[in-house]
Motif scaffolding. Sequence first.
Motif, PDB file in Angstrom:
ATOM      1  N   SER A 295      49.818  23.845 -22.531  1.00 31.68           N
ATOM      2  CA  SER A 295      50.846  24.830 -22.885  1.00 31.68           C
ATOM      3  C   SER A 295      51.747  24.306 -23.997  1.00 31.68           C
ATOM      4  CB  SER A 295      51.692  25.185 -21.660  1.00 31.68           C
ATOM      5  OG  SER A 295      50.926  25.869 -20.701  1.00 31.68           O
ATOM      6  N   LEU A 296      52.096  23.023 -23.930  1.00 36.20           N
ATOM      7  CA  LEU A 296      52.937  22.427 -24.970  1.00 36.20           C
ATOM      8  C   LEU A 296      52.231  22.438 -26.316  1.00 36.20           C
ATOM      9  CD1 LEU A 296      54.361  19.395 -22.957  1.00 36.20           C
ATOM     10  CD2 LEU A 296      55.688  21.324 -23.840  1.00 36.20           C
ATOM     11  N   TYR A 297      50.944  22.103 -26.317  1.00 36.95           N
ATOM     12  CA  TYR A 297      50.160  22.150 -27.560  1.00 36.95           C
ATOM     13  C   TYR A 297      50.101  23.576 -28.100  1.00 36.95           C
ATOM     14  CZ  TYR A 297      48.100  17.391 -27.239  1.00 36.95           C
ATOM     15  OH  TYR A 297      47.888  16.042 -27.224  1.00 36.95           O
ATOM     16  N   GLN A 298      49.803  24.536 -27.222  1.00 40.67           N
ATOM     17  CA  GLN A 298      49.631  25.929 -27.640  1.00 40.67           C
ATOM     18  C   GLN A 298      50.910  26.515 -28.220  1.00 40.67           C
ATOM     19  OE1 GLN A 298      48.335  27.635 -23.936  1.00 40.67           O
ATOM     20  NE2 GLN A 298      46.154  27.341 -24.368  1.00 40.67           N
ATOM     21  N   GLU A 299      52.043  26.134 -27.657  1.00 41.34           N
ATOM     22  CA  GLU A 299      53.318  26.704 -28.071  1.00 41.34           C
ATOM     23  C   GLU A 299      53.877  26.044 -29.327  1.00 41.34           C
ATOM     24  OE1 GLU A 299      55.711  26.182 -24.646  1.00 41.34           O
ATOM     25  OE2 GLU A 299      54.566  27.596 -23.415  1.00 41.34           O
ATOM     26  N   ALA A 300      53.375  24.863 -29.669  1.00 43.01           N
ATOM     27  CA  ALA A 300      53.895  24.131 -30.825  1.00 43.01           C
ATOM     28  C   ALA A 300      53.426  24.770 -32.133  1.00 43.01           C
ATOM     29  CB  ALA A 300      53.462  22.670 -30.768  1.00 43.01           C
TER      30      ALA A 300
END
Length: 396
Positions: A295-300
């Motif tokens: 999720s952190l990767y996707q939102e960055a």
Amino acid sequence: MYKIVHINTFPNKATGSIMFSVHNELQKLDKWDSYVVWGRGRTPKDKVHEYNMQCGWEIMMHGVLSRIFDNTGFNSDYATERLLQKMEYLMPDIIQLHNLHGYYINVKMLFEWIKHRNIPVVWTLHDCWAFTGHCAYFDYANCNCWKNGCHDCVQKKSYPASLVFDNSKLNWLRKKELFNYKQLHLVTPSIWLHDLVKESFLKKLPCSVINNGIDTDVFKPSSINCHIGGKFKILGVASEWTPRKGLHDFIQLYRMLNHEQIEMTIVGLTSQQIEALPEGIRGMTRTDNIEQLVSLYQEADMFFNPTYEDNYPTTNLEALACGTPVCTYRTGGSIESVNEGNGFVVEKNELGEVKKIIEERLHSRKMGLHLDIDRKRISKEYMAEQYIKLYNDILL
């Protein structure tokens, strides 16, 4: 049926994931019987095919001796003897080595056993430790002693740290004698490390490049467009933020940016590092929650990797697979997964250039949705295929 034993420091982390990716693919094949061995970490789940060779006091003793005598890799006699008894019982047709540093194994005992039985070995080098007298990397220190013979080590107190003696000259000579084995085939995840091997005392050994792979079924773009509107999100991820990983650069970059437009998250910090962060930077400890990490990767909007020395970081691949462009320093193999269609390469510490890229990206965030990346070639299945092909070529 061919037997293979994989050996690594940990069953998890990046190198453990690579080891298990190959092991799991081999287990699907009728002609292979695969076993994994690690020095420390979780307890085995498969009592037949998994083996944890170390115990706490032995790891601690190896670490203490290394910090006094600078002899990492030449301790843990009892643990190694237990491993060799296991190997004697299995008698593998081929051995796959990964990291042999980490205070858990005696490389002299291991290689003497291997040579006596003339067993083929594939050794994946995840760093430079195999051909230096002490360190895992030397770019940050700008040292070239490893080419002709280590001595007076300038990184004696860096991992694997020695606080008393400098044994780098003897370590270099012992490794040179031990590791030049006619049945040894080296693998490097990057072209950069391959080229270094060819300048080292291992230069006469065969060496192949097999890029690291990741689980592209897990690391994938979100079905929701996360890159339009709101603050520009910058992400950094590392298993540990040592000086060579560039934590100071992350902080310095944050101070150069407009905080009303920027949101910065750094994952993999210690609690002490989090406490020392400037107000406004979100710090997180290392997470084993894959869903959270994805999720952190996707939102960055951008993954920033300010590493000063690295092999072929899987964090770059994970970000790209999640649809997030990568900005990395021109160092080691970190640049080999990045091109004009999926990210940016800048010179070390050129934070002004990074700031310029971020400001340009603030006004155009489409790139994060359609990255130039071959998902098959960065997958763990493709990586495993390359290893299995190599094993077959060696044995057949």
